[in-house]
Scaffold this motif. Structure first.
Motif, mmCIF file in Angstrom:
data_model
loop_
_atom_site.group_PDB
_atom_site.id
_atom_site.type_symbol
_atom_site.label_atom_id
_atom_site.label_comp_id
_atom_site.label_asym_id
_atom_site.label_seq_id
_atom_site.Cartn_x
_atom_site.Cartn_y
_atom_site.Cartn_z
ATOM 1 N N LYS A 135 46.101 -5.813 84.279
ATOM 2 C CA LYS A 135 44.653 -6.065 84.335
ATOM 3 C C LYS A 135 44.394 -7.444 84.926
ATOM 4 C CE LYS A 135 43.092 -2.948 84.042
ATOM 5 N NZ LYS A 135 43.758 -1.731 83.654
ATOM 6 N N SER A 174 47.789 4.541 83.420
ATOM 7 C CA SER A 174 48.113 5.807 82.755
ATOM 8 C C SER A 174 49.578 5.848 82.358
ATOM 9 C CB SER A 174 47.797 6.993 83.666
ATOM 10 O OG SER A 174 46.423 7.012 83.946
ATOM 11 N N SER A 213 41.027 0.215 85.371
ATOM 12 C CA SER A 213 40.852 1.228 84.333
ATOM 13 C C SER A 213 40.846 0.582 82.949
ATOM 14 C CB SER A 213 42.018 2.211 84.449
ATOM 15 O OG SER A 213 41.835 3.268 83.574
ATOM 16 N N THR A 269 45.554 11.482 91.524
ATOM 17 C CA THR A 269 46.594 10.569 92.002
ATOM 18 C C THR A 269 47.714 11.365 92.674
ATOM 19 O OG1 THR A 269 45.997 9.006 90.318
ATOM 20 C CG2 THR A 269 48.186 8.754 91.246
ATOM 21 N N SER A 310 46.524 11.272 83.975
ATOM 22 C CA SER A 310 45.779 10.713 85.108
ATOM 23 C C SER A 310 44.289 10.693 84.798
ATOM 24 C CB SER A 310 46.038 11.559 86.358
ATOM 25 O OG SER A 310 45.247 11.118 87.422
ATOM 26 N N GLN A 311 43.701 9.529 84.870
ATOM 27 C CA GLN A 311 42.259 9.419 84.681
ATOM 28 C C GLN A 311 41.539 10.261 85.730
ATOM 29 O OE1 GLN A 311 38.382 8.695 85.299
ATOM 30 N NE2 GLN A 311 39.639 7.681 86.824
ATOM 31 N N SER A 312 41.846 9.975 86.994
ATOM 32 C CA SER A 312 41.125 10.631 88.095
ATOM 33 C C SER A 312 41.535 12.089 88.254
ATOM 34 C CB SER A 312 41.405 9.902 89.406
ATOM 35 O OG SER A 312 42.791 9.976 89.700
ATOM 36 N N GLU A 324 45.248 -7.599 88.752
ATOM 37 C CA GLU A 324 44.472 -6.786 89.690
ATOM 38 C C GLU A 324 43.044 -7.272 89.879
ATOM 39 O OE1 GLU A 324 43.793 -3.010 86.657
ATOM 40 O OE2 GLU A 324 43.704 -2.639 88.794
HETATM 41 C C1 F6R Z 1 44.717 -0.024 86.966
HETATM 42 C C2 F6R Z 1 44.434 1.265 87.544
HETATM 43 C C3 F6R Z 1 45.537 2.019 88.184
HETATM 44 C C4 F6R Z 1 45.487 3.489 87.765
HETATM 45 C C5 F6R Z 1 46.503 4.307 88.569
HETATM 46 C C6 F6R Z 1 46.563 5.737 88.108
HETATM 47 O O1 F6R Z 1 43.588 -0.576 86.390
HETATM 48 O O2 F6R Z 1 43.331 1.732 87.512
HETATM 49 O O3 F6R Z 1 46.787 1.458 87.914
HETATM 50 O O4 F6R Z 1 45.746 3.571 86.397
HETATM 51 O O5 F6R Z 1 46.156 4.260 89.919
HETATM 52 O O6 F6R Z 1 45.332 6.351 88.232
HETATM 53 P P1 F6R Z 1 45.006 7.724 87.506
HETATM 54 O O7 F6R Z 1 45.016 7.465 86.042
HETATM 55 O O8 F6R Z 1 43.656 8.091 88.022
HETATM 56 O O9 F6R Z 1 46.078 8.680 87.908
#
Ligand code: F6R
Length: 607
Positions: A487, A304, A401, A353, A348-350, A490
């Motif tokens: 990528k 992100s 991600s 975080t 943030s995807q989730s 990891e």
């Molecule tokens: C890499 C990955 C992590 C997330 C990071 C933030 O592939 O998934 O680096 O991007 O932990 O996560 P979010 O976007 O959920 O806040």
């Protein structure tokens, strides 16, 4: 971090729980366990390793009578990932079991206090304190509900907990503070879980729990309370539109591959309702009425953060808003200079975080407006931000991600167009071109992905003996170089570093030798001549080069990988899946666990 599910209903609970845990395994997978009550006895079964190890153990146990219980997949924070430390944990009398996601910061102090009252602990975990504390509460308060409230009031730190007890068969309790927990309400069955996919095959009716709430479910009812006062809290049930298919592999070997191939749809879904191809209009109704910031501070982690770096270029070019981009774990522990007309964008995807959430809270305390750019609906960042723009990518299960970043780039492009237009600094021609080009991306990606995957597989085999990689890029390809390296490392565990190509000669060039390949982002843009010069520096040191470029570009490399062209900064869209597919094919070829790489967790809810 950890994955939690609690169930009470009419079905045999353990298979429902195991199935739910499978959909939560992306959150943690170093051990797993279940607890259920049968014949008024509490049973706990746990196993180190992945969920299948637990399943093997369960094959030898009769679990068919229990219609309520809970389960957990762990991502260790305290103590080794062995069976003893696996959740659920119980009290000394073996009447109360707890699963937990988060960190209890005052657990040593609580242990000491409880130890003085005769409690003995058998694990190294912070979690084990909780069932002992509830047991102590039971003595003082007389019933489980009040004992829970009493115990929760003494916990410091972050938690999502689910509790079952032999005292109340058929009842499951849950509570949260700074760790995610949602409730699913079905017919004759109810669920509590860390994330929606856990119960998606059974219900799409969801209640989002807030920090400081306590929930009680049985098969036919549910109720939410304020954990501090134990007064009932009125909640609304929300119907979510995700389907089960979206949370399953759909014929792909791995979730990561499926999610990479979903990117054409992800772009289309993120643009839907926001850009109009015919009129070139751009709308972000989520931000209606909000002043355009004088400066924008982007705060994020990992992938992100890389999306944020890319977004900065567009926001500064199209909207002429000065942007700083900062890693959330750094941002939260300094005293950022933020002006009265600034705003923060938490990506943030989730939406869970911990560091990004802390950055958001810090800014809110200072009265700075915060926009959340999130994927998970109802997540903490989405709820706490003043405004939220959803990326609409659907559930991302693979720990690495992929599609989430694609959706973040799309949303950032829309944001830059939206503000650029609102400020009157974006020419109508640029806007029309950008909108048309954005709208053409789904078809472009759809057509390109199969061949891209084949080439990625060929190249991955060719470079599979490399122990290290250098990823180089300039301009809008610099964040992509960082992302490509992230990528690769990891999921394939090959060391990789992303660098701004122009910075290479200030140090990393010392590493170049025939065994240290360079993955060059050498797209045919105005910076290509500069990148080509940097590649000559690599070649002069006998470094091997794999160049991601476009047909007809003047690039000399050991291996050339041509990808389709896209207009201006949107060239990132075809480059991103190429980087993702290279890492994917490499990890798969090397036999790594693509969807659940070692030591990682999907949602990093601890700092
Ligand atoms: C890499 C990955 C992590 C997330 C990071 C933030 O592939 O998934 O680096 O991007 O932990 O996560 P979010 O976007 O959920 O806040």
């Amino acid at each position: 971090m950890c994955g939690i599910i609690g169930y009470s209903g009419h079905r045999p609970a353990v298979p429902v729980i195991i199935e739910g845990l499978r959909r939560l395994e992306y959150r943690g997978y170093d051990s797993a366990g279940v607890a259920f009550v049968q014949n008024r006895e509490l049973s706990i079964i746990r196993a180190p390793g992945k969920l299948r190890e637990l399943e093997k153990k369960l094959e030898c146990v009769n679990v068919s009578i229990a219609t309520s219980g809970m389960g957990h997949t762990r991502w260790a924070t305290h103590g080794l990932p062995n069976e003893t430390n696996a959740h659920p944990h119980r009290d000394g009398d073996q009447r109360i079991a707890v699963v937990h996601n988060g960190i209890i910061e005052n657990y040593l102090e609580l242990r000491e206090r409880l130890g003085a009252k005769g409690h003995t602990f058998v694990t190294q975990t912070d979690t084990e304190t909780i069932p002992h504390l509830i047991a102590e509460g039971l003595k003082e308060q007389g019933d489980l509900f009040h004992a829970l409230g009493w115990a929760l009031a003494q916990l410091e730190g972050a938690y999502a907990v689910v509790v079952v007890s032999a005292e109340e068969p058929g009842v499951v309790y849950g509570a949260r503070k700074s760790s995610p927990l949602v409730m699913g309400t079905g017919t004759g069955e109810n669920f509590i879980a860390s994330d929606i996919p856990a119960f998606l095959p059974y219900t799409r009716d969801v209640v989002f729990l807030e920090d400081g709430e306590l929930v009680r479910i049985d098969a036919n009812s549910w109720q939410v309370f304020d954990a501090a006062t134990l007064a009932p809290v009125k909640k609304t049930v929300q119907h979510i539109s995700w389907d089960v298919q979206a949370a399953q592999k759909g014929g792909f070997k791995h979730f990561m591959l499926k999610e990479i191939f979903e990117q054409p749809r992800v772009v289309a879904d993120c643009l839907a309702g926001r850009v109009d191809r015919c009129s070139s209009a751009v709308r972000l109704p989520e931000l209606d009425g909000m002043a355009i910031p004088e400066r924008l501070h982007i705060v994020a982690c990992g992938t992100s953060f890389h999306a944020g770096l890319w977004g900065k270029l567009l926001l500064e070019t199209w909207a002429q808003v000065p942007v700083s981009v900062e890693i959330a774990s750094e941002f939260r522990y300094r005293s950022p200079l933020v002006g009265g007309r600034d705003a923060v964008l938490a990506i943030s995807q989730s939406g869970e975080t911990a560091d990004t959430l802390a950055g958001l809270r810090l800014m809110k305390e200072r009265g700075v407006p915060v926009i959340g750019l999130c994927n998970v609906v109802g997540s903490s960042i989405a709820r706490e931000a003043d405004r939220v723009v959803y990326t609409q990518a659907g559930p991302e299960i693979s720990v690495a991600s992929t599609k989430a970043m694609c959706s973040q780039l799309t949303a950032l492009a829309v944001l830059a167009l939206h503000w650029g237009e609102a400020r009157g600094v974006l020419g109508a021609e640029t806007r029309a071109r950008a909108v048309a080009e954005l709208c053409s991306l789904p078809d472009l990606l759809d057509g390109a992905l199969p061949a891209m995957r084949e080439r990625a597989a060929e190249l991955a085999r060719e470079y599979s003996e490399a122990a290290s990689f250098l990823y180089l890029g300039r301009g809008h390809c610099y964040p992509l170089a960082l992302e490509g390296a992230l990528k690769l490392k990891e999921i394939s565990y090959i060391h990789a570093e992303g660098y701004a190509a122009g910075e290479m000669k200030h140090g990393p060039i010392a590493l170049i030798d025939p065994r240290f390949p360079t993955f060059a982002l050498a797209l045919d843009d105005e910076l290509l001549p500069k990148v080509v010069s940097n590649l000559q520096e690599v070649q002069a040191r006998h470094g091997r080069i794999l160049a991601l470029t476009n047909e007809g570009a003047r690039v000399t490399a050991d291996d050339v990988w041509n990808i389709p062209r896209a207009w201006g900064p949107l060239a990132a869209f075809p480059a991103l899946p190429a980087l993702q597919l290279f890492a994917y094919e490499m990890a798969d070829y090397l036999g790594k666990d693509v969807d659940q790489p070692r030591n990682l967790a999907k949602s990093v809810t601890v700092e």
